[in-house]
Design an enzyme around this catalytic site. Structure first.
Site, short mmCIF file in Angstrom:
data_model
loop_
_atom_site.label_atom_id
_atom_site.label_comp_id
_atom_site.label_asym_id
_atom_site.label_seq_id
_atom_site.Cartn_x
_atom_site.Cartn_y
_atom_site.Cartn_z
N HIS A 1 3.39 -40.21 -40.24
CA HIS A 1 3.36 -41.63 -40.36
C HIS A 1 4.14 -41.81 -41.55
O HIS A 1 4.58 -42.93 -42.06
CB HIS A 1 2.05 -42.30 -40.68
N ASP B 1 -0.40 -36.07 -36.59
CA ASP B 1 0.21 -36.61 -37.46
C ASP B 1 0.90 -35.81 -38.30
O ASP B 1 0.52 -35.33 -39.43
CB ASP B 1 -1.00 -37.72 -38.37
N GLY C 1 -0.54 -43.35 -51.47
CA GLY C 1 0.48 -42.52 -52.20
C GLY C 1 0.50 -41.18 -51.89
O GLY C 1 1.36 -40.61 -52.21
N SER D 1 -0.23 -39.58 -48.90
CA SER D 1 0.07 -39.24 -47.71
C SER D 1 1.20 -38.22 -47.35
O SER D 1 2.11 -38.26 -48.07
CB SER D 1 0.48 -40.41 -46.74
N GLY D 2 0.79 -37.13 -46.44
CA GLY D 2 1.74 -36.18 -46.30
C GLY D 2 1.55 -35.01 -47.17
O GLY D 2 2.35 -34.05 -46.79
#
Length: 243
Positions: A67, A110, A200, A202-203
């Site tokens: 995402h 994801d 902030g 994510s990933g």
């Protein structure tokens, strides 16, 4: 692909403030990481701002969440992203490899691999984090840690890398929060305090016993949060990086 409007960051929230199906951004817990103690972590720059996190998993490969897909420039070796640090290496992306079955509604699969335009120089500021060696699930109670740059209150993002400790929830317990949890997901948080990740980060990486086991994915405004379970994707990861 659309990015998650409210990606995940480190927080400590009250259940009284929690809203179902919402992501909150306030950090009450967490603390500054020791500078460059996580040399594998990356910050992903999109246009003129910093977006998601990521992490170096091979000499020319960074992993993040699907995402987070955008026009990305990768910054490695950073601690204070507001400063011009000699430790930083800024590298463009040569190729984007999103999981072909990523679902932007359910956040299934994801995961995104970024092939860098060139290999970074590995040193004490930039290192590769080991991937799991098997597809086995982590047992509930396993201690892990998360880190990233993101919102520290509703309106202000931190420029300094933040971190906190969490623990893995058993799959049975996690299913009570997330009935659609699948084998490609794992959840974690704090059982005694409301520590989790929110906007902030994510990933970013979830590291357990010096091995990266999760990618920050999604969740509610209270723990546990959901992470992409890297061990489930080892065959796909090896196929993509091998190609």
């Amino acid at each position: 692909m659309q990015r998650l409007n409210q990606p995940l960051l480190i927080l400590l929230l009250s259940f009284s403030l929690a809203q179902p199906d919402a992501l909150r951004s306030q950090i009450i817990g967490g603390h500054e990481a020791k500078p460059h103690s996580r040399p594998y972590i990356a910050i992903l720059k999109t246009r003129d701002s910093f977006g998601c996190g990521g992490f170096l998993v091979a000499p020319q490969w960074v992993m993040t969440a699907a995402h987070c897909m955008s026009d990305i420039t990768v910054v490695l070796g950073a601690h204070d992203i507001s400063a011009i640090e000699k430790s930083q290496q800024v590298i463009g992306v040569e190729a984007y490899h999103m999981h072909p079955e990523y679902n932007l509604v359910t956040f299934a699969n994801d995961i995104l691999l970024l092939k860098l335009a060139f290999k970074p120089v590995l040193n004490k500021y930039v290192q590769i984090v080991p991937l799991p060696k098997s597809s086995s699930d982590l047992p509930g109670g396993t201690p892990c840690s998360i880190a990233g740059w993101g919102l520290i209150d509703e309106n202000r993002a931190t420029k300094i890398l933040q971190e906190t400790n969490i623990t893995i929830y058993s799959r049975r317990k996690c299913l009570k929060f997330y009935p659609t949890l699948d084998d490609g997901m794992i959840c974690a948080g704090s059982h005694t305090q409301l520590l989790d990740t929110s906007q902030g980060d994510s990933g970013g990486p979830m590291v357990c016993n010096s091995v990266v086991h999760g990618v920050v994915s999604h969740g509610y405004s209270f723990p546990p949060g959901v992470y992409t379970r890297i061990a489930h994707y080892l065959p796909w990861i090896q196929k993509v990086m091998g190609s």
